[in-house]
Design a protein around this motif. Structure first.
Motif: not given
Length: 225
Positions: A137-142, A152-163
């Motif tokens: 669910g994280g996002a990284y320097g690469d 934004e990428l971490a939010l998408s990967r973590s499915s965080a819309a309702a979090v």
């Protein structure tokens, strides 16, 4: 509402005590064939940007393939020097307890970091801080150059819309990245930025360090204070 924390790593959870710089220099020389005489600004900056700007300081124009060689070399350097990193670096006070307390409060945890993923995993693993991290669910320097895109990428990967999401970091760049992505920011003054600088950057909450675990959990689970 479920809660999610996006952790920064360097100077938020750990301090490499100069080892990170040494390993970056070795990886830079391996990737470019030139010794690293100086390094571009690093606080809050992703590895992709640090590499590109450092290369410019040496008169080099680089592309994605150059960065990928550097990232692979940097990961290998961290693997090879893991013992030295463990001996010279350290987890910051309260880091392990904070991760454990948030997990006990059913808070999901991942990372938003300028480190490439391989290095991020090694760093937290060395200091025993990886147990509660959901790496996918994280996002990284690469992944991207700028912090807002990483959040934004971490939010998408973590499915965080309702979090309910809180980012925890130590630099104005962390604060700005969280604000740009619309998440709350809890800033910790464990790096080079002062409490006042982090407040001025717009952090919702600012704490001196991670040692007051109860306060941190309250900030994360009760919203902005």
């Amino acid at each position: 509402m479920p809660h999610l924390v996006l952790w920064d790593i360097d100077h938020t959870l750990i301090d490499t005590r100069g080892v990170g710089h040494e390993l970056s220099a070795a990886a830079f020389e391996e990737a470019t064939g030139q010794p690293m005489r100086q390094q571009a600004k690093i606080d809050g900056i992703t590895e992709a940007v640090i590499f590109r700007e450092t290369a410019k300081l040496h008169g080099l124009n680089t592309d994605r393939a150059d960065f990928e060689r550097f990232a692979a070399a940097l990961t290998a350097q961290h693997i090879h020097h893991a013992t030295e990193l463990r001996e010279r670096g350290h987890a910051l006070p309260g880091a392990a307890a904070a991760l454990q307390a948030l997990a006990a409060a059913n808070v999901r945890q991942t990372v938003v970091t300028g480190n490439v993923r391989g290095v991020a995993e090694i760093k937290l693993g060395i200091f025993g801080l990886d147990t509660h991290i959901q790496w996918e669910g994280g996002a990284y320097g690469d992944d991207a150059d700028l912090r807002p895109a990483l959040v934004e990428l971490a939010l998408s990967r973590s499915s965080a819309a309702a979090v309910d999401v809180a980012l925890i970091g130590d630099t104005p760049a962390d604060v700005e990245g969280g604000i740009a992505a619309g998440v709350r920011v809890i800033a910790v003054a464990t790096g080079r930025s002062s409490i006042e600088e982090l407040r001025t950057a717009g952090a919702n909450s600012v704490i001196q360090d991670l040692t007051d675990v109860d306060a941190l959990v309250k900030y994360v689970t009760a919203g902005s204070m």
